[in-house]
Design an enzyme around this catalytic site. Sequence first.
Site, mmCIF file in Angstrom:
data_model
loop_
_atom_site.group_PDB
_atom_site.id
_atom_site.type_symbol
_atom_site.label_atom_id
_atom_site.label_comp_id
_atom_site.label_asym_id
_atom_site.label_seq_id
_atom_site.Cartn_x
_atom_site.Cartn_y
_atom_site.Cartn_z
ATOM 1 N N ASP A 122 36.472 44.071 14.623
ATOM 2 C CA ASP A 122 35.473 45.078 14.257
ATOM 3 C C ASP A 122 35.462 46.251 15.229
ATOM 4 O OD1 ASP A 122 34.441 43.589 16.374
ATOM 5 O OD2 ASP A 122 32.938 42.581 15.151
ATOM 6 N N GLU A 168 26.906 39.906 9.296
ATOM 7 C CA GLU A 168 25.528 39.505 9.541
ATOM 8 C C GLU A 168 25.045 38.579 8.422
ATOM 9 O OE1 GLU A 168 24.279 40.130 12.343
ATOM 10 O OE2 GLU A 168 24.062 42.252 12.840
ATOM 11 N N HIS A 177 26.293 35.209 13.088
ATOM 12 C CA HIS A 177 27.315 36.127 12.563
ATOM 13 C C HIS A 177 28.686 35.841 13.159
ATOM 14 C CE1 HIS A 177 26.210 39.361 15.806
ATOM 15 N NE2 HIS A 177 27.451 38.994 16.059
ATOM 16 N N ASN A 208 22.617 34.894 15.742
ATOM 17 C CA ASN A 208 22.068 34.718 14.390
ATOM 18 C C ASN A 208 23.101 34.142 13.417
ATOM 19 O OD1 ASN A 208 23.770 36.858 13.977
ATOM 20 N ND2 ASN A 208 22.218 38.293 13.229
HETATM 21 C C1 GLP Z 1 29.271 40.806 18.770
HETATM 22 C C2 GLP Z 1 30.690 40.914 18.158
HETATM 23 C C3 GLP Z 1 31.197 39.567 17.786
HETATM 24 C C4 GLP Z 1 30.871 38.622 18.925
HETATM 25 C C5 GLP Z 1 29.393 38.372 18.978
HETATM 26 C C6 GLP Z 1 28.932 37.626 20.207
HETATM 27 O O1 GLP Z 1 28.302 41.536 18.148
HETATM 28 N N1 GLP Z 1 30.854 41.787 17.039
HETATM 29 O O2 GLP Z 1 32.590 39.639 17.523
HETATM 30 O O3 GLP Z 1 31.500 37.395 18.724
HETATM 31 O O4 GLP Z 1 28.664 39.534 18.759
HETATM 32 O O5 GLP Z 1 28.879 38.464 21.316
HETATM 33 P P1 GLP Z 1 28.663 37.898 22.784
HETATM 34 O O6 GLP Z 1 29.895 37.136 23.132
HETATM 35 O O7 GLP Z 1 28.495 39.122 23.642
HETATM 36 O O8 GLP Z 1 27.468 37.036 22.745
#
Ligand code: GLP
Length: 233
Positions: free
Chosen positions: A63, A136, A131, A129
């Site tokens: 992304d 989402e 995702h 959450n």
């Molecule tokens: C982000 C990314 C995801 C990631 C997730 C967890 O928003 N788009 O690819 O896996 O949220 O992030 P973190 O590892 O900082 O908790």
Amino acid sequence: MQLITHPTAEAAALDVAHRLCAAITAAPEMRLGLATGGTMQPVYGALAGLDPDMSGVTTFNLDEYVGVSRDHPGSYHRYMQDMLFHRLTRPPTAHLPQGDAPDPGAEAARYEALLARGVDLQLLGLGANGHIGFNEPGSTGDSRTRVVTLTPATRAANAAAFGGETPAQAISMGVASILSARAILLLATGVRKAEAVGRLLQDPIGPACPATYLRAHPEVTVVLDAAAAQEVP
Ligand code: GLP
């Protein structure tokens, strides 16, 4: 689904880095899906230390934020350069969605076309959450790469890199795009992810918790630390 729990986040990240390195060494021309977020920083640090030859590897990130240029400090382009690509002696050919493309919808379609053959291995984090990528809650199992609107909670979780104002939208691989990978390797660490891990494993498969779709894939490895594994049944 294979579930592996390590005592610490450091050990879990190291395990994932070694699995990535082994996969790259076994298939130097592989197509590798990459993830971002704080969870992956120690993975990329360890992988850069192992410094595998990635010159034949093609990578595809999950992304990117809409309206954000590749040089912006909050962009996932910049994250990947800083955390991994610039630290490797032989970096891969890397693809990410272009966040500041004039037509984000067209950019999402271009990116999906690049993914048509699927990747050999997809690295995944997990949102608190439930995702995956930026899919989402509400994202369906047939979703493909598209422009998505981020929830307030996700924007808050990612605000630091933007000095408080996270972009409202992103271009994200869809759930179906992610599931077209031949194998998936998910890493979740910390107590903040414990509930989402529990839901991934037990909730009904569906859009309320997009990570549950992973249970429909034949080749998923979930690597956890003890804190994230607290709600594993
Ligand atoms: C982000 C990314 C995801 C990631 C997730 C967890 O928003 N788009 O690819 O896996 O949220 O992030 P973190 O590892 O900082 O908790």
